[in-house]
Design an enzyme around this catalytic site. Sequence first.
Site, short mmCIF file in Angstrom:
data_model
loop_
_atom_site.label_atom_id
_atom_site.label_comp_id
_atom_site.label_asym_id
_atom_site.label_seq_id
_atom_site.Cartn_x
_atom_site.Cartn_y
_atom_site.Cartn_z
N GLY A 1 24.34 33.04 34.58
CA GLY A 1 24.69 33.99 33.87
C GLY A 1 25.48 35.13 34.40
N ARG A 2 25.76 36.35 33.74
CA ARG A 2 26.47 37.49 34.33
C ARG A 2 25.59 38.61 34.55
NH1 ARG A 2 32.07 36.42 33.66
NH2 ARG A 2 32.37 38.59 33.10
N VAL A 3 25.73 39.42 35.36
CA VAL A 3 24.72 40.46 35.62
C VAL A 3 25.74 41.87 35.81
CG1 VAL A 3 23.28 41.81 37.11
CG2 VAL A 3 23.33 39.35 36.98
N GLY B 1 25.82 30.37 37.96
CA GLY B 1 25.28 29.40 37.03
C GLY B 1 24.11 30.33 36.02
N ASP C 1 12.20 30.27 42.78
CA ASP C 1 13.72 30.50 43.38
C ASP C 1 13.98 31.45 44.51
OD1 ASP C 1 16.15 29.31 43.14
OD2 ASP C 1 16.74 30.65 41.50
#
Length: 693
Positions: A398-400, A396, A512
């Site tokens: 994003g993309r790494v 959720g 977080d």
Amino acid sequence: MQLQNHSAPYAKYKSLFSELFCKIQAHKAMSSTKVIVSFLLLLLISLYLLDFSTASGSYPEQFIYTGFTGANLTLDGSAKVISSGLLALSRDKLRKNGHAFHPAPMRFRHSPNGTVQSFSVSFVFSILSSFGDMRGHGFAFFIAPTMDLSGAFPIQFLGLFNGTNNGSLSNHLFAVELDTIQNTEVGDIDNNHVGIDVNSLNSVKSFTAGFHNDSKSDLFTSLPLIGGGPMQIWVDYDAKSTQINVTLAPLGMSKPVRPLLSTTYDLSAVLTQQAYLGFSCVPGSSTGHHYVLGWSFAMNSVAPIIDPTKLPELPQLPQLGPRSQSKLLETILPIASVVLILAIGIVGFLKVRKTYMHKEVREAWEVEYGPHRFAYKDLFGATKGFKDKHLIGAGGFGRVYKGVIPTSKLEVAIKRVAYDSEQAIKEFVAEVVSLGHLQHRNLVRLLGYCRRKGELLLVYDYMENGSLDNQLYGQSSKPGLDWGQRFRIIKDIASGLLYLHDEWDKVVIHRDVKASNVLLDEELNGRLGDFGLARLYDHGNNPQTTNVVGTVGYIAPEVLHTGKATTLTDVFGFGVFVLEVVCGQKPIKQDSEGNQLVLVDWVLQNWHKKTVLDTVDIKLQGNYDNKEACLALTLGLLCSHPFPDSRPNMRQVMQYLDGDMPLPELHPSYFNFHMLALMENEGFNSYIVPPHA
């Protein structure tokens, strides 16, 4: 080729000494007078040998090459001894390193901690080009601790260093460069200079190539390093004064009295006890021919004289004169004109297309954050266009992607996150830049950001062993973590949070803390990462009310009441994280009947039944320290207490983990709460975590 090793004087006198001693032993009947005379002669020879050894410090080491036919040099890359006896370092191969070494190391110190001895070097060289003064890079003479220079880069590093180790004291390398291109990034003074280099291509001292006329001390004659005919260079180091002299002259001219370069530098802080002598060369972007004709060296004495009459001859390279150039232009010019017009059109089209592809969002207010902003084209190149094969994580948030920054060769992790508000992104970037100043061994370093077309790209240090949740839940191909590694990771993250809360200039609330945001370096040390939700404020100030963000299962119950994240809400997330690491279970999961199970409740129930060790991850197969496991489980419950005032701060947590303070008993009131019921009452069952805030 002639190669000499001057330890002969010592051998000669040793032989005489042995012979005389044997004669004295054989003629025991000789008169006492003869015995005394023989004894005195033996004593004198002994004293001479002692004086010779002491004065020189060691037997003189020296060599001389007049041409290199049959020489036992060690060569790599483009270096080669050609049939005429010349040592050719470049051989027309573009951007190809060439190295040539004298095969045996020289002993520059008598002991590892001793001082470097005096030495003298001389060599004859020539740099030729078929295109007149068209310039490629030059070459260097060097003294290095090893023959392995495979990690060196070409072009401006002359095959000696690379972008990472240029200037490092661990190189232990001394060099004299003969450079024919000006590289301002390493401080070159011009495109025809000689430089003294110590551990770096940024010269300690440099000067335009040439020589001083002995008859007129103020007259300096410059020499073109390319195409000017063979030249000879002398490099002399005096151990007592630590003075380095470099002298240059045309071949056949006697050595000028006044050196071209002179500086004081103690090479005892640079050279190792044994080191190799050699040459390094890379032609660069144009064809060049770098030749060494002769070479000599001596320790504690003057380098042997190189006889010019015994040196091999240079080859005659084909030259493009005015007439041939004119005919060539008549043939090629019309074709070249058409090709040029087409090329301009194609380049223009590609440039417009590339500019559009790499177009970034850049506002005036971002000027102050310049040093922390990456160019999109660099990140695009680092990931080969964000190809799926470089994808290392998605969710959720994003993309790494894993990438390698082209300019610095730095391995990075690049996260792509969407955004929708100008004010939100402005505040977010300001905090990203602030967090970029965090420096702690248990935090993943945030290097910077980039904005483009509605998305934000965050750049982090790349962590070799990925995220902790991959290790805990079997998504990694590597062996699972043992107990010692898990307990150390818990302490690592506690140390990182203590730095964020108490020890940095500002208070940082991570908001977080969870296993998927803990990354493991190559030694499996835990590092807290992903500061996309972090907030910071000055010490002594109260945090402001914000949107509720985080991950279900790690969010403290009071956050929904106040909308305010504090250091104690981070402590709650850390407590759940500790239980997750010890138990190998996610904070919330469903059983086979579809019922939700909360990790905190399950551990608390077992604590109440005095079976808390039954909650330790079964994958450990009982291989753990009971005392440490009880400590971690108790601490996890204490930190995840529903009431914030009952939780310890991170400084107390570190004291508990280090054994500097005993853990308090869990308050009986804790057993009256069920986390699942609290979450349902507060609406957590329908809460959706936004990807950013």
